[in-house]
Design an enzyme around this catalytic site. Sequence first.
Site, PDB file in Angstrom:
ATOM      1  N   ILE A 102      13.370  -0.290  15.910  1.00 54.00           N
ATOM      2  CA  ILE A 102      14.469  -1.241  16.015  1.00 54.00           C
ATOM      3  C   ILE A 102      15.366  -1.159  14.785  1.00 54.00           C
ATOM      4  O   ILE A 102      14.902  -0.785  13.702  1.00 54.00           O
ATOM      5  CB  ILE A 102      13.912  -2.681  16.215  1.00 54.00           C
ATOM      6  CG1 ILE A 102      15.026  -3.706  16.454  1.00 54.00           C
ATOM      7  CG2 ILE A 102      13.007  -3.095  15.066  1.00 54.00           C
ATOM      8  CD1 ILE A 102      14.528  -5.082  16.904  1.00 54.00           C
ATOM      9  N   CYS A 103      16.629  -1.483  14.963  1.00 53.95           N
ATOM     10  CA  CYS A 103      17.628  -1.589  13.896  1.00 53.95           C
ATOM     11  C   CYS A 103      17.956  -0.218  13.303  1.00 53.95           C
ATOM     12  O   CYS A 103      18.462   0.650  13.984  1.00 53.95           O
ATOM     13  CB  CYS A 103      17.156  -2.589  12.839  1.00 53.95           C
ATOM     14  SG  CYS A 103      18.420  -3.058  11.641  1.00 53.95           S
ATOM     15  N   ALA A 104      17.662  -0.007  12.039  1.00 55.12           N
ATOM     16  CA  ALA A 104      17.923   1.285  11.390  1.00 55.12           C
ATOM     17  C   ALA A 104      16.830   2.307  11.701  1.00 55.12           C
ATOM     18  O   ALA A 104      17.055   3.515  11.606  1.00 55.12           O
ATOM     19  CB  ALA A 104      18.025   1.090   9.878  1.00 55.12           C
ATOM     20  N   TYR A 123      21.022  -0.155  15.149  1.00 55.00           N
ATOM     21  CA  TYR A 123      21.970  -1.015  14.452  1.00 55.00           C
ATOM     22  C   TYR A 123      23.318  -0.282  14.422  1.00 55.00           C
ATOM     23  O   TYR A 123      23.349   0.944  14.265  1.00 55.00           O
ATOM     24  CB  TYR A 123      21.463  -1.278  13.028  1.00 55.00           C
ATOM     25  CG  TYR A 123      22.221  -2.367  12.326  1.00 55.00           C
ATOM     26  CD1 TYR A 123      22.024  -3.702  12.672  1.00 55.00           C
ATOM     27  CD2 TYR A 123      23.135  -2.056  11.330  1.00 55.00           C
ATOM     28  CE1 TYR A 123      22.728  -4.704  12.026  1.00 55.00           C
ATOM     29  CE2 TYR A 123      23.839  -3.058  10.676  1.00 55.00           C
ATOM     30  CZ  TYR A 123      23.634  -4.386  11.037  1.00 55.00           C
ATOM     31  OH  TYR A 123      24.337  -5.372  10.404  1.00 55.00           O
TER      32      TYR A 123
END
Length: 183
Positions: A102-104, A123
């Site tokens: 998730i995200c980066a 992200y």
Amino acid sequence: MSRVYIFLADGFEDIEGLTVVDLMRRAGIEAVTVSIKETREITTSHGIEMKTDRVFSETDFSDADMLVLPGGMPGTKYLGEHQPLTGLLTEYYAKGGKVAAICAAPSVFAKLGFLKNRKATSYPSFMDQLDGAETCEDPVVVDGNVTTSRGLGTAVPFALSLIAQLMGEEKAQEIAESIVYRG
């Protein structure tokens, strides 16, 4: 019981890592936090000090049903630089094991070649690092054995998707209702 390993480094995004742990444990999944350092002490991206369940170097991952990377900085950078972890991920992925980020953290998967010819998300400022992927802005993307998600605001649907993959949609819906989540 399913067993999932969530890898933590100093600077991981608190909500992205711990939401997965919390919701999985509510679902009856053994969610195990693993420090990539030689100590169980980790400091989150927002300065919260915590202890993980295990240390990477002392853990046997042969019973894993899924491996998960939370985002956050510099946590994602440390995860991507930890060669024992990237080696484990590569071997596990090659055998068809479920991996999620998730995200980066999907950028770690991209560097390992996991996202080539797959649909993926991350992200916003990391989308350009998803080399070889068909990128999109969906909150959660599942493509084969790879799950990616966008960030803190998508942590609950990300965790629910992982639960659904391991225990079925009915269990994920039960957990969503128990936390009053309306996606």
